[in-house]
Enzyme design. Structure first.
Site, PDB file in Angstrom:
ATOM      1  N   ASP A 104      -8.044  -4.139   0.225  1.00  0.00           N
ATOM      2  CA  ASP A 104      -8.259  -4.577   1.608  1.00  0.00           C
ATOM      3  C   ASP A 104      -9.253  -5.741   1.656  1.00  0.00           C
ATOM      4  O   ASP A 104      -9.106  -6.676   2.449  1.00  0.00           O
ATOM      5  CB  ASP A 104      -8.771  -3.402   2.446  1.00  0.00           C
ATOM      6  CG  ASP A 104      -7.874  -2.177   2.291  1.00  0.00           C
ATOM      7  OD1 ASP A 104      -6.673  -2.362   2.044  1.00  0.00           O
ATOM      8  OD2 ASP A 104      -8.387  -1.054   2.389  1.00  0.00           O
ATOM      9  N   GLY A 153     -10.486   0.421  -1.383  1.00  0.00           N
ATOM     10  CA  GLY A 153     -10.828  -0.635  -0.437  1.00  0.00           C
ATOM     11  C   GLY A 153     -10.812  -2.020  -1.065  1.00  0.00           C
ATOM     12  O   GLY A 153     -10.847  -3.030  -0.351  1.00  0.00           O
ATOM     13  N   ALA A 154     -10.707  -2.083  -2.392  1.00  0.00           N
ATOM     14  CA  ALA A 154     -10.714  -3.401  -3.046  1.00  0.00           C
ATOM     15  C   ALA A 154      -9.524  -4.252  -2.579  1.00  0.00           C
ATOM     16  O   ALA A 154      -9.665  -5.450  -2.332  1.00  0.00           O
ATOM     17  CB  ALA A 154     -10.670  -3.228  -4.566  1.00  0.00           C
ATOM     18  N   LYS A 193      -1.909  -8.730  -7.105  1.00  0.00           N
ATOM     19  CA  LYS A 193      -3.267  -8.303  -7.470  1.00  0.00           C
ATOM     20  C   LYS A 193      -3.254  -7.681  -8.867  1.00  0.00           C
ATOM     21  O   LYS A 193      -2.476  -6.778  -9.134  1.00  0.00           O
ATOM     22  CB  LYS A 193      -3.778  -7.285  -6.437  1.00  0.00           C
ATOM     23  CG  LYS A 193      -3.993  -7.910  -5.065  1.00  0.00           C
ATOM     24  CD  LYS A 193      -4.265  -6.862  -4.006  1.00  0.00           C
ATOM     25  CE  LYS A 193      -2.972  -6.260  -3.494  1.00  0.00           C
ATOM     26  NZ  LYS A 193      -3.164  -5.347  -2.352  1.00  0.00           N
ATOM     27  N   LEU A 194      -4.120  -8.185  -9.741  1.00  0.00           N
ATOM     28  CA  LEU A 194      -4.121  -7.726 -11.130  1.00  0.00           C
ATOM     29  C   LEU A 194      -5.427  -7.024 -11.493  1.00  0.00           C
ATOM     30  O   LEU A 194      -5.785  -6.943 -12.673  1.00  0.00           O
ATOM     31  CB  LEU A 194      -3.879  -8.920 -12.054  1.00  0.00           C
ATOM     32  CG  LEU A 194      -2.600  -9.745 -11.770  1.00  0.00           C
ATOM     33  CD1 LEU A 194      -2.535 -10.986 -12.654  1.00  0.00           C
ATOM     34  CD2 LEU A 194      -1.360  -8.892 -11.977  1.00  0.00           C
ATOM     35  N   GLY A 195      -6.159  -6.555 -10.485  1.00  0.00           N
ATOM     36  CA  GLY A 195      -7.387  -5.802 -10.747  1.00  0.00           C
ATOM     37  C   GLY A 195      -8.384  -6.621 -11.550  1.00  0.00           C
ATOM     38  O   GLY A 195      -8.697  -7.757 -11.203  1.00  0.00           O
ATOM     39  N   ASN A 220       0.806  -1.239   0.000  1.00  0.00           N
ATOM     40  CA  ASN A 220       0.000   0.000   0.000  1.00  0.00           C
ATOM     41  C   ASN A 220       0.838   1.288   0.000  1.00  0.00           C
ATOM     42  O   ASN A 220       0.843   2.039   0.980  1.00  0.00           O
ATOM     43  CB  ASN A 220      -0.933   0.001   1.216  1.00  0.00           C
ATOM     44  CG  ASN A 220      -2.341  -0.405   0.843  1.00  0.00           C
ATOM     45  OD1 ASN A 220      -2.697  -0.471  -0.338  1.00  0.00           O
ATOM     46  ND2 ASN A 220      -3.151  -0.700   1.848  1.00  0.00           N
TER      47      ASN A 220
HETATM   48  O1  CKP Z   1      -5.537   0.031  -1.298  1.00  0.00           O
HETATM   49  P1  CKP Z   1      -6.942   0.211  -0.868  1.00  0.00           P
HETATM   50  O2  CKP Z   1      -7.763   0.991  -1.846  1.00  0.00           O
HETATM   51  O3  CKP Z   1      -7.598  -1.094  -0.525  1.00  0.00           O
HETATM   52  O4  CKP Z   1      -6.833   1.046   0.506  1.00  0.00           O
HETATM   53  C1  CKP Z   1      -7.765   1.975   0.942  1.00  0.00           C
HETATM   54  C2  CKP Z   1      -7.481   2.547   2.305  1.00  0.00           C
HETATM   55  O5  CKP Z   1      -6.122   3.470   4.673  1.00  0.00           O
HETATM   56  C3  CKP Z   1      -8.476   3.647   2.655  1.00  0.00           C
HETATM   57  O6  CKP Z   1      -9.432   3.150   3.554  1.00  0.00           O
HETATM   58  C4  CKP Z   1      -7.635   4.747   3.263  1.00  0.00           C
HETATM   59  O7  CKP Z   1      -8.122   5.180   4.476  1.00  0.00           O
HETATM   60  C5  CKP Z   1      -6.261   4.139   3.433  1.00  0.00           C
HETATM   61  O8  CKP Z   1      -6.190   3.148   2.399  1.00  0.00           O
HETATM   62  C6  CKP Z   1      -5.199   5.216   3.352  1.00  0.00           C
HETATM   63  O9  CKP Z   1      -4.682   5.598   4.416  1.00  0.00           O
HETATM   64  O10 CKP Z   1      -4.912   5.666   2.231  1.00  0.00           O
HETATM   65 MG    MG Z   2      -4.106  -1.187  -1.736  1.00  0.00          MG
END
Ligand code: CKP
Ligand code: MG
Length: 313
Positions: A258, A255-256, A225-227, A166
């Site tokens: 996660d 959020g995908a 992860k390849l979307g 991330n």
């Molecule tokens: O990589 P993702 O789109 O699954 O992550 C989304 C999260 O924690 C979002 O909830 C946001 O609050 C965060 O990533 C962040 O701190 O950017």
């Molecule tokens: Mg992510």
């Protein structure tokens, strides 16, 4: 006993009630969001035991986050309340499904003040997995130290480290990000990168090469992860592609990743084969994009069952 414990920052997010620029909105919808708790909530909805280690402001937004986590059955015993720093906030702007922007108001937040004193080795050792992402070490120096201490505690107790890189370039410099995240890659048992993260950290945009490089660094399982193309997984002796779950309309892709992590860990905890666990990850990750909100659309057990039947029929 805990299945998965996470450490990180959870915030309140404000999203305009319709698509478009933030400056054009007349009202915002408040939601709770943070990568680690998104995944923990996804796991709790699928019946697993989860706990979150963090710090929140002793304020209304902190109360909102706590209420939400408790409502979703995430253990909050190790969430500290900070009377001097505020709960983080961010704005989420959805221009359209494929053009989403996030603006953080999280500098000096309560979570950024986390220190390793917050950690409790017996709590961490009660889990099967410790879920870490590249966001927490980016928040502050003390958060970075806390993450490395937690990883050590987990490793000393046979708890597996699951890592989603991330990468958030808004939060730290590229060189610090690269150096820190590669260090965490080397300590991780399960790694969940996307292609752009493979490019940034390992200089490759080929899923098989990214997988192999992570295995060479010591991972036992890598899932790239390849979307909309699904995922590629590999161990030291096997690798394969898994197709994505067909989605009719994407509404919010945040959020995908996660949800994907939640599906994968759920499958592993339920002792599915790796391939079936990755299939579950593709279902939860894909389905999550059909809802606005970071975790609102994560399926519970019965919905997952229906989606699984759909995807195999
Ligand atoms: O990589 P993702 O789109 O699954 O992550 C989304 C999260 O924690 C979002 O909830 C946001 O609050 C965060 O990533 C962040 O701190 O950017
Ligand atoms: Mg992510």
């Amino acid at each position: 006993r805990m299945d998965v414990i996470g450490i990180g920052e959870t915030m309140v997010s404000l999203t305009p009630d319709k698509y478009g620029l933030i400056r054009q909105t007349s009202s915002f919808e408040p939601r709770v969001a943070g990568t680690e708790t998104n995944t923990l909530i996804g796991l709790s909805r699928l019946g697993h035991n989860t706990g979150f280690i963090s710090r929140l402001g002793e304020d209304e937004l902190g109360a909102m986050v706590l209420k939400e986590l408790r409502g979703e059955n995430v253990d909050t015993k190790l969430i500290d309340l900070d009377p001097y720093h505020q709960t983080g906030l961010f704005l989420k702007e959805i221009i359209n499904e494929s053009d989403v922007h996030v603006y953080y108001y999280r500098q000096h937040s309560a979570a950024s003040q986390m220190t390793r004193e917050l950690l409790d080795e017996s709590y961490i050792s009660s889990a099967s997995y410790l879920f870490i992402t590249g966001i927490t070490p980016a928040i502050s120096e003390s958060c970075k130290q806390t993450i490395f201490t937690a990883i050590n505690m987990a490793k000393n107790n046979g708890v597996k480290i699951v890592f989603d890189p991330n990468i958030r370039k808004k939060l730290w410099s590229e060189s610090e990000a690269r150096q820190t995240l590669i260090e965490i890659l080397k300590l991780s048992d399960i790694i969940l990168p996307g292609i752009s993260e493979g490019q940034f950290l390992l200089d490759s945009n080929d899923p098989e090469e990214i997988g192999k490089k992570c295995v060479d660094l010591g991972a036992e399982l890598v899932v790239v992860k390849l979307g909309e193309n699904g995922a590629y997984y590999c161990t030291s002796d096997h690798g394969d592609y898994v197709p994505s779950f067909p989605v009719k309309q994407v509404r919010d892709p945040v959020g995908a990743g996660d949800a994907f992590a939640a599906g994968l860990l759920s499958g592993l905890i339920d002792e599915l084969s790796i391939e079936k666990a990755v299939e579950r990850a593709c279902i939860t990750g894909g389905y999550a994009t059909t809802y606005v909100g970071d975790y609102e659309g994560f399926p519970d057990k019965s919905r997952l069952e229906r989606l699984t039947n759909l995807s195999t029929s």
